[in-house]
Design a protein around this motif. Structure first.
Motif, PDB file in Angstrom:
ATOM      1  N   ASN A  83     -50.218  64.547  53.851  1.00 44.76           N
ATOM      2  CA  ASN A  83     -49.849  65.200  52.586  1.00 44.76           C
ATOM      3  C   ASN A  83     -48.833  66.281  52.900  1.00 44.76           C
ATOM      4  OD1 ASN A  83     -51.898  63.821  51.092  1.00 44.76           O
ATOM      5  ND2 ASN A  83     -53.415  65.318  51.800  1.00 44.76           N
ATOM      6  N   ARG A  95     -52.867  74.428  49.705  1.00 45.88           N
ATOM      7  CA  ARG A  95     -53.213  73.380  48.743  1.00 45.88           C
ATOM      8  C   ARG A  95     -52.823  73.778  47.318  1.00 45.88           C
ATOM      9  NH1 ARG A  95     -55.435  68.223  50.384  1.00 45.88           N
ATOM     10  NH2 ARG A  95     -56.011  68.197  48.192  1.00 45.88           N
ATOM     11  N   GLU A  96     -52.438  75.046  47.133  1.00 41.95           N
ATOM     12  CA  GLU A  96     -51.954  75.493  45.816  1.00 41.95           C
ATOM     13  C   GLU A  96     -50.426  75.529  45.761  1.00 41.95           C
ATOM     14  OE1 GLU A  96     -54.118  79.066  44.695  1.00 41.95           O
ATOM     15  OE2 GLU A  96     -55.931  78.214  45.557  1.00 41.95           O
ATOM     16  N   ILE A 152     -46.655  73.350  46.117  1.00 41.68           N
ATOM     17  CA  ILE A 152     -46.173  72.153  45.437  1.00 41.68           C
ATOM     18  C   ILE A 152     -46.318  70.940  46.354  1.00 41.68           C
ATOM     19  CG2 ILE A 152     -44.212  71.030  44.329  1.00 41.68           C
ATOM     20  CD1 ILE A 152     -45.249  73.462  42.785  1.00 41.68           C
ATOM     21  N   PHE A 153     -47.002  69.927  45.842  1.00 44.31           N
ATOM     22  CA  PHE A 153     -47.189  68.668  46.575  1.00 44.31           C
ATOM     23  C   PHE A 153     -45.904  67.849  46.502  1.00 44.31           C
ATOM     24  CE2 PHE A 153     -48.301  64.124  45.871  1.00 44.31           C
ATOM     25  CZ  PHE A 153     -48.797  63.816  47.132  1.00 44.31           C
ATOM     26  N   LEU A 154     -45.452  67.337  47.634  1.00 45.37           N
ATOM     27  CA  LEU A 154     -44.226  66.526  47.619  1.00 45.37           C
ATOM     28  C   LEU A 154     -44.492  65.028  47.739  1.00 45.37           C
ATOM     29  CD1 LEU A 154     -41.715  68.734  49.629  1.00 45.37           C
ATOM     30  CD2 LEU A 154     -41.947  68.476  47.156  1.00 45.37           C
ATOM     31  N   ARG A 190     -46.178  67.687  38.153  1.00 51.09           N
ATOM     32  CA  ARG A 190     -46.004  67.737  39.613  1.00 51.09           C
ATOM     33  C   ARG A 190     -46.095  69.168  40.138  1.00 51.09           C
ATOM     34  NH1 ARG A 190     -45.408  62.902  42.877  1.00 51.09           N
ATOM     35  NH2 ARG A 190     -44.592  64.436  44.306  1.00 51.09           N
ATOM     36  N   TYR A 234     -39.411  75.251  46.209  1.00 52.71           N
ATOM     37  CA  TYR A 234     -39.301  74.070  45.332  1.00 52.71           C
ATOM     38  C   TYR A 234     -38.415  74.368  44.123  1.00 52.71           C
ATOM     39  CZ  TYR A 234     -41.077  70.470  42.069  1.00 52.71           C
ATOM     40  OH  TYR A 234     -41.202  69.451  41.160  1.00 52.71           O
ATOM     41  N   TYR A 288     -58.418  74.361  37.980  1.00 54.22           N
ATOM     42  CA  TYR A 288     -58.711  74.384  39.416  1.00 54.22           C
ATOM     43  C   TYR A 288     -59.323  75.728  39.835  1.00 54.22           C
ATOM     44  CZ  TYR A 288     -57.546  74.364  44.461  1.00 54.22           C
ATOM     45  OH  TYR A 288     -57.579  74.451  45.833  1.00 54.22           O
ATOM     46  N   ILE A 300     -51.957  71.442  40.418  1.00 52.45           N
ATOM     47  CA  ILE A 300     -52.635  71.394  41.713  1.00 52.45           C
ATOM     48  C   ILE A 300     -52.932  69.944  42.096  1.00 52.45           C
ATOM     49  CG2 ILE A 300     -54.676  72.110  43.006  1.00 52.45           C
ATOM     50  CD1 ILE A 300     -52.844  74.429  42.245  1.00 52.45           C
ATOM     51  N   PHE A 301     -52.463  69.577  43.293  1.00 51.93           N
ATOM     52  CA  PHE A 301     -52.711  68.241  43.837  1.00 51.93           C
ATOM     53  C   PHE A 301     -54.149  68.167  44.357  1.00 51.93           C
ATOM     54  CE2 PHE A 301     -52.752  65.858  47.937  1.00 51.93           C
ATOM     55  CZ  PHE A 301     -52.537  64.578  47.455  1.00 51.93           C
ATOM     56  N   GLN A 361     -48.172  83.659  43.480  1.00 51.38           N
ATOM     57  CA  GLN A 361     -48.050  82.302  43.978  1.00 51.38           C
ATOM     58  C   GLN A 361     -46.604  81.928  44.287  1.00 51.38           C
ATOM     59  OE1 GLN A 361     -49.894  79.499  41.378  1.00 51.38           O
ATOM     60  NE2 GLN A 361     -49.387  77.739  42.641  1.00 51.38           N
TER      61      GLN A 361
END
Lengths: 186, 186
Positions: B67, B39-40, B42-44, A39, B75, A75, A42-43, B19
Motif C-alpha cells: 500500500n 494510514r490517515e 492519501i492512499f495512492l 480518494r 498530494y 474513521y 481514509i483508506f 493533517q
C-alpha cells in the motif's frame, strides 16, 4: 480590523476542516449524489479477486482489485467507539488489474476504475439505517438499491461490525475487538 | 471575551489543519522519526506480488500486498503542479495476504504488516534530494539507507515523475501527463 482578522481565521478554519465534515447529500427526489474526492477519505484496505460465493464461480485469470474508503469523521469516531456514527459513508472502488507495465513483470497492479459502490448510514432516511448505491459510468446521482439486493442480507448477516466487513480492515478489527463491538461471523 | 473566542478558533483551526502540515522529523543525529498516522495520509495504490526483477525470482504462492500513502499537502501540490514539493513523504506499507477468512474463499485480502519503508524529499538534507528508510519492527527512528542501495538507482532510472513510480498510481499518472512531467520509462 479585529473583525477582519476573525473572519480570515474562520475562512482558513472552515477550509481546513472541510475534509472532516463530509456527509451524504441527496437530490430533491432522494437520489444520493456521487461522493466527491473519496480518494481523499481514509483508506481501509484493498483486496484482489476476493470471493464470497462458491470458488467455482470466480474468474482467477482476471481478478479485480477493490479499494475501500471511509469518511474521515467516521474513521475518527470508530477509533473512539468501535462502531460507526450516523452519516458514515463507505466507497468500494473496483479496479482492473494489470501485470505487464513499465518495469513490472509479475503480480498485479491497479489500473482503470470499473465500478464505484457506496454504502451509507443515514438512520432517519433508511428503514434499516444503511443503504447501498451503485454508480455506473459518470452518473451524478443514483437511487438506492432495492432492499432485496444481496448486499443488504450479506452485510447484515456477515459484517463483523454494524453492517460492515471490519473483519477485512486490518487496522480496525483490533479496535472493534478491544471495544467489544466485533461480532464473530461464519 | 473576544480574545478567548479568537484563541478558541485558533485551537480548532490548528487541530483541523494538522493533517495537511506533516513534514519529516529527525532525531538530533539525523535519524528519521517513524511517521505517525500514515494510514490517515492519501492512499495512492495497492499492488499484490508486484515484481520488478526476473519473474523467476518471485514467489507467486505467497505474494505480498503493498500500500502506498503520501502526505496530504504533497498530494494537493501534485494535483496543481504534476510533481512533488520539498518535504514530501511516501510510505510503502507491505502486508501479508490471506485467502481463507470469514466468508472469503478465493482471491486475497490484506493481513499483517511485514515492513514499512519511507521515501523522503528533503532538498537541503540529502545530496540527491530524496532518501529511503526501512523501519524494522517497532524502531522509533532509523538512519537513511546507503545511497548504494538498489532503491536509489531504480527510482532514479525508472520512476515516471521525480524519483517516484507515478506510472503505478492511477489517479496521478493522468495529471502528470497533462502537466508534462511524466517521463516514459522502460
Amino acid at each position: 480590523m479585529k473583525l477582519l482578522f476573525v473572519a480570515s481565521l474562520l475562512v482558513v478554519c472552515l477550509t481546513a476542516s472541510a475534509q472532516t465534515s463530509i456527509e451524504p447529500r441527496y437530490t430533491a427526489d432522494g437520489e444520493l449524489l456521487r461522493p466527491e474526492n473519496y480518494r481523499e477519505w481514509i483508506f481501509l484496505s484493498s483486496g484482489l479477486g476476493m470471493t464470497y460465493g462458491p470458488a467455482a464461480s470466480t474468474n482467477p485469470a482476471n481478478p479485480l482489485f477493490d479499494n475501500v474508503f471511509v469518511t474521515p469523521a467516521a474513521y475518527k469516531s470508530f477509533q473512539q467507539t468501535g462502531t460507526w456514527p450516523d452519516k458514515t459513508m463507505f466507497v468500494l472502488e473496483i479496479r482492473s488489474a494489470s501485470t505487464k507495465g513499465s518495469i513490472n513483470n509479475g503480480g498485479h497492479f491497479q489500473d482503470q476504475v470499473s465500478a464505484v459502490e457506496v454504502e451509507v448510514k443515514d438512520e432517519k432516511r433508511f428503514p434499516n439505517k444503511w443503504a447501498f448505491f451503485g454508480f455506473n459510468g459518470t452518473a451524478a446521482s443514483t437511487k438506492s438499491l432495492p432492499t432485496s439486493a444481496s448486499c443488504y442480507s450479506c452485510h447484515s448477516t456477515n459484517g463483523a461490525v454494524d453492517n460492515t466487513f471490519v473483519q477485512f480492515y486490518p487496522t480496525l478489527a483490533p479496535i472493534a475487538k478491544a471495544k467489544g463491538t466485533f461480532k464473530t461471523t461464519p
